[in-house]
Write an enzyme that holds these catalytic residues in place. Structure first.
Site, PDB file in Angstrom:
ATOM      1  CG  HIS A 161      -8.560   5.848  -2.542  1.00 42.08           C
ATOM      2  ND1 HIS A 161      -8.065   5.234  -3.663  1.00 42.08           N
ATOM      3  CD2 HIS A 161      -9.214   5.041  -1.630  1.00 42.08           C
ATOM      4  CE1 HIS A 161      -8.041   3.933  -3.308  1.00 42.08           C
ATOM      5  NE2 HIS A 161      -8.744   3.616  -2.195  1.00 42.08           N
ATOM      6  CG  ASP A 197      14.268   3.268   7.339  1.00 43.20           C
ATOM      7  OD1 ASP A 197      14.675   4.474   7.693  1.00 43.20           O
ATOM      8  OD2 ASP A 197      15.092   2.394   7.627  1.00 43.20           O
TER       9      ASP A 197
END
Length: 462
Positions: free
Chosen positions: A178, A401
């Site tokens: 993070h 994707d």
């Protein structure tokens, strides 16, 4: 239960996973880090605040296809990652502490992102409902044996595990530090990695920008707000113990768009002057339901609700270049006594959430940066706190994707290690269509589940 609020179930199972190979992935060509043996990168106080010193784990499931071949898929992912690590070269570095405990990114010959290939003797169909975050999926995220909690120093900043199932489907389990990027930055990086794999050549749109010096503290620092979100509160309630001393259950609820609008309408109907967002009302409703279900005592104890606010659109004098992928989020904090929270109307609690959200401005952000510079909090504060994290704003399915279609599921796995966190997820996946439902995931002691479900569903006065 209200038909617009559906409690989701997941399978309690054991997933056998065999690690086949582990290897470091380096940038495919020289980067800025290669130009100097002592190259390092500055991290802002937004990047290395204590709450960002974690890895964010997530998993992506993909169905089988007739062209599935493990070696080809793994090579496509590896080659694309190697290409993307050129413009995103900071992700091939490591973190170290410098003066006063501040972090920076540094580089060395043996660094890089870590990729892990694994197999399982199960099929995706054996995993149950793949649209509900399940703690049983933990083996699909790689952790070093004996790895200590919250370890980030000297660790790969990106760890990706590809697990192949007997049906030909597979999962991509990612742990991303993070400190390097917030959720929006992570989506930008992941989108570039996926597009590069799909197109067979480097795709960066937009071009990544580091520029962490934009958020350097002022000299001298000017802390203009109290920043209750980072201040310790004496733990004299039963809240934290009821969650940490029991084995909390992870519970998930699908909340329809219709129900979200209903909650917002109730809040605004109780106060004609209140014009709030759906998030304001839903966050208030979840907070109140959670506290009531946990039967928090004493009634005069002060509680906090914190949530991240994206400040990108609120910057006025500070200018960010397109493609900046660092942390530009600030914690908002609403406060209330237990008594007020459970007895006041939903509209009053909603107004507290709204005021906390609107309080976060560029000025507030700069004050927070200066607060961290002066105080540098050393530990996470849990006293009387619920933290709501919105993943509904991230295009997790659209960006992931890699050339074999959108994932069946994209999101977190196990909230139990941080049981005072609630995650709001989009209702995504290939079968979701235009469903605008959200999935609310949080942890509850077994004794509180029935009451929370009833309260969340509005089967009680508000």
């Amino acid at each position: 239960m209200d038909s617009c609020v559906q409690e989701l179930q997941f399978s309690y199972l054991h997933i056998p996973v065999t690690i086949k190979n582990k290897f470091l992935v380096h940038p495919s060509s020289p980067t800025t880090a290669n130009q100097s043996p002592h190259h390092s990168l500055y991290l802002s106080n937004l990047d290395d605040i204590i709450g960002a010193r974690v890895f964010t784990p997530s998993v992506y499931f993909y169905r089988s296809s007739s062209s599935n071949r493990e070696s080809l898929f793994l090579k496509r992912l590896q080659d694309a990652l190697s290409e993307v690590l050129v413009p995103y070269y900071p992700l091939s570095g490591r973190l170290r502490e410098v003066q006063n405990g501040k972090l920076e990114v540094f580089f060395g010959e043996e660094q890089g992102a870590l990729m892990v290939s694994a197999t399982s003797s199960m099929a995706l169909a054996d995993l149950g409902d793949l649209t509900v975050p399940n703690p049983a999926w933990l083996p699909l995220i790689f952790r070093h044996p004996g790895e200590e909690a919250y370890k980030i120093l000297e660790m790969p900043l990106l760890i990706a595990q590809v697990t192949f199932f007997t049906c030909g489907g597979f999962s991509l389990g990612i742990r991303l530090c993070h400190c390097i990027c917030d959720g929006f930055g992570a989506m930008q990086f992941l989108g570039s990695w996926a597009a590069t794999a799909k197109m067979g050549g480097l795709v960066t749109d937009p071009e990544p920008v580091w520029d962490r010096e934009t958020f350097k503290p002022r000299n001298p620092p000017m802390v203009k707000y109290p920043h209750h979100e980072y201040q310790p509160i004496e733990e004299r309630s039963n809240l934290t113990n009821s969650l940490w001393d029991t084995k909390p259950l992870q519970k998930c609820y699908r909340i329809s768009k219709q129900f979200q609008c209903r909650v917002k309408s109730i809040a605004q109907g109780q106060d004609s002057s209140l014009v709030c967002s759906t998030f304001d009302a839903m966050a208030a409703h979840i907070w109140r339901s959670w506290v009531k279900a946990l039967d928090v005592k004493p009634l005069d104890y002060n509680l906090r609700l914190t949530f991240s606010v994206n400040v990108r659109t609120r910057l006025e004098t500070l200018k960010l270049r397109k493609g900046f992928y660092g942390n530009v989020v600030c914690l908002a904090c609403a406060m209330s006594s237990v008594d007020s929270l459970i007895n006041d109307s939903l509209s009053k609690t909603t107004r507290l959430v709204q005021e906390a959200r609107l309080r976060v401005s560029e000025d507030y952000l700069q004050s927070m940066v200066d607060y961290v510079e002066v105080n540098r909090p050393k530990k996470l504060e849990f006293g009387g706190k619920l933290t709501i994290t919105q993943w509904t704003r991230f295009e997790m399915y659209e960006t992931a994707d890699f050339g074999w279609g959108k994932p069946v599921y994209a999101g977190p796995i196990d909230l139990r290690p941080t049981p005072q966190v609630c995650v709001l997820l989009p209702q995504g996946g290939v079968e979701s269509g235009n469903d605008q439902s959200m999935v609310v995931c949080l942890c509850l002691p077994p004794s509180a589940v029935h009451n929370f479900t009833r309260l969340l569903s509005l089967n009680d006065c508000t």
